[in-house]
Design an enzyme around this catalytic site. Structure first.
Site, PDB file in Angstrom:
ATOM      1  CE1 TYR A   1      -3.720   2.546   0.471  1.00 36.78           C
ATOM      2  CE2 TYR A   1      -2.420   3.089   2.360  1.00 36.78           C
ATOM      3  CZ  TYR A   1      -3.414   3.527   1.632  1.00 36.78           C
ATOM      4  OH  TYR A   1      -4.158   4.497   1.885  1.00 36.78           O
TER       5      TYR A   1
ATOM      6  CE  LYS B   1       1.303   4.787   8.568  1.00 39.51           C
ATOM      7  NZ  LYS B   1       1.307   3.982   7.273  1.00 39.51           N
TER       8      LYS B   1
ATOM      9  CG  ASP C   1       5.666   3.758   0.980  1.00 36.66           C
ATOM     10  OD1 ASP C   1       5.953   4.428   2.084  1.00 36.66           O
ATOM     11  OD2 ASP C   1       4.427   3.570   0.511  1.00 36.66           O
TER      12      ASP C   1
HETATM   13  C1  LIG Z   1       0.446   4.473   6.069  1.00 39.08           C
HETATM   14  C2  LIG Z   1       1.142   4.318   4.693  1.00 39.08           C
HETATM   15  C3  LIG Z   1       0.950   5.023   3.657  1.00 39.08           C
HETATM   16  C4  LIG Z   1       0.032   6.203   3.501  1.00 39.08           C
HETATM   17  O1  LIG Z   1       0.370   7.419   4.530  1.00 39.08           O
HETATM   18  P1  LIG Z   1      -1.029   8.323   5.009  1.00 39.08           P
HETATM   19  O2  LIG Z   1      -0.334   9.151   5.913  1.00 39.08           O
HETATM   20  O3  LIG Z   1      -2.008   7.429   5.489  1.00 39.08           O
HETATM   21  O4  LIG Z   1      -1.292   8.919   3.689  1.00 39.08           O
HETATM   22  C5  LIG Z   1       1.930   4.784   2.502  1.00 39.08           C
HETATM   23  N1  LIG Z   1       2.715   3.975   2.465  1.00 39.08           N
HETATM   24  C6  LIG Z   1       2.783   2.996   3.368  1.00 39.08           C
HETATM   25  C7  LIG Z   1       3.834   2.055   3.379  1.00 39.08           C
HETATM   26  C8  LIG Z   1       2.118   3.199   4.638  1.00 39.08           C
HETATM   27  O5  LIG Z   1       2.142   2.192   5.550  1.00 39.08           O
END
Ligand SMILES: *Cc1c(COP(=O)(O)O)cnc(C)c1O
Length: 425
Positions: free
Chosen positions: A140, A263, A235
């Protein structure tokens, strides 16, 4: 019976929540409305206290409401919430990020992980002047159009949108591959290599539960990207500062061209960031032709929370202690499950873990996760919640431990799990 909080919310908020997985859709029952949190504990509106293994989905590595973070945030907030002009705080956080993640030479702040990945993709396309991107099924990367694509099976799928409202055109340049399948990736590059702008990957996955990269997988990504002139994007919105101080790239010693963060980098405030090689970052406006902007980007309150969080995770021994806590939990859960014959395996690294109701020792891709026992997970989730243990309400999510979790907290959780597994058959 639906709680008054949820009823009231559902009248004015679609599904009663501002992010879908909060709705408990895959586990049933009402979401718990939180009123406050401190350390490893969260307290609900109706006064129940839970040990929290979600940590706001990752940011709260220091535990909730860490006094020093709160103090800094309050102090900075008193001086103004947003200026829409440069502040020194942005430079301080950027310097800290570049120091802790050496592959990042320059970094741009945004307001969420979604923005970070969306912008990194645009940047990679602008830099390479190529259209295609490769992602892996089950990874994701936020909810922008081009990234809301996943494969139905292990086969290569050319751009089938994973959401209504995403036009085929927006997803049509996204190729999906199987996580941990280096051969498939090589085949994709053999066919499309000259048109691929970037490969984006969660170097350790957290959004199809926690899966570790197999030996050589990340190295292969690096190699094929180098051979074909594509940009490698890690990511690390979830894994950054979570699995180790330098993220998954420090653990596996593979250097991406671009990294996306979120995060923990905002310590609980809405902050994301993307950065990497200086020559690629030079392509962004105002230096270069790739447009990217944000009214509230780099806002002082978010920066303050991020700076203080990154400062506090650098105390010596922080990650050793965190890893010990996580291991105590996953080993305890495995032991408890084995005692009652419940097939369960776990993954863990740093302050992140995965729990799988499965016979498989090695969970390596989305299909393995999808094959886990969903009934076991639902029963586990509901019973643990009743015992005051707040795990993620979906079997596709990783779990998180914070520095505030004590051995006592973990042991109580394992005691609860024993009681739960004893009633499983
Ligand atoms: C949480 C997450 C996102 C999206 O971040 P948001 O702040 O919710 O938009 C993208 N990539 C990874 C790997 C994530 O865990």
């Amino acid at each position: 019976m639906t709680s008054e909080y949820f009823q009231r919310a559902r009248a004015v908020i679609p599904g009663g929540v501002n992010s879908p997985v909060r709705a408990f859709g895959s586990v049933g029952g009402d979401p718990v409305f939180f009123a406050s949190a401190q350390g490893a504990k969260v307290t609900s509106e109706d006064g129940r206290v839970f040990t929290d293994y979600v940590g706001s989905w990752g940011p709260m590595i220091l535990g909730h409401a860490h006094p020093q973070v709160i103090e800094k945030v309050v102090e900075v907030a008193r001086r103004g919430l947003s200026f829409g002009a440069p502040t020194v705080l942005e430079t301080v956080l950027a310097e800290e990020i570049c120091k802790l993640v050496p592959s990042i030479e320059q970094v741009r702040m945004v307001n969420s992980g979604t923005e970070a990945t969306m912008s990194a993709i645009r940047l990679a396309r602008g830099y390479t002047q190529r259209p295609l991107i490769v992602k892996f099924a089950g990874c994701y990367h936020g909810h922008s159009d081009a990234l809301l694509v996943k494969a139905g099976s292990g086969a290569l799928t050319l751009g089938i949108p994973g959401s209504a409202g995403v036009p085929p055109g927006a997803a049509g340049d996204t190729l999906t591959a199987t996580y941990n399948d280096a051969e498939e990736l090589a085949a994709i590059f053999a066919t499309y290599g000259e048109r691929i702008a970037a490969v984006i990957v969660e170097p350790i996955t957290g959004n199809m539960n926690m899966i570790l990269p197999q030996r050589g997988f990340l190295e292969t990504l690096r190699d094929v990207c180098d051979q074909h002139g594509a940009v490698l994007i890690f990511d690390e919105v979830m894994t950054g500062f979570r699995v180790a101080l330098g993220g998954a790239q420090a653990v596996y010693q593979v250097k991406p061209d671009l990294t996306t963060l979120g995060k923990i980098v905002g310590g609980g405030m809405p902050v994301g960031a993307f950065g990497g090689r200086r020559d690629i970052m030079a392509t962004i406006a105002p230096q270069g032709p790739v447009y990217q902007a944000g009214t509230l980007s780099g806002n002082p309150v978010g920066m303050a929370a991020g700076i203080e969080t990154l400062r506090l995770i650098q105390v010596p021994g922080f990650y050793d202690a965190l890893s010990r806590t996580t291991l105590r939990l996953t080993e305890g859960l495995e032991r408890s499950a084995a005692k009652y014959g419940v097939p369960l395996s776990t993954n863990q690294l740093g302050g992140m873990f995965g729990v799988f109701f499965s016979d498989l020792d090695d969970i390596s891709c989305y299909d393995d996760v999808a094959a886990c026992n969903a009934d076991h997970f639902k029963a586990f989730f509901a019973a643990m919640l009743a015992h005051g243990q707040y795990f993620a309400p979906s079997s596709y999510e990783a779990g998180f431990v914070s520095a505030a979790h004590t051995e006592g907290d973990i042991d109580s959780t394992i005691d609860a799990a024993q009681k739960v597994f004893a009633k499983f058959t």
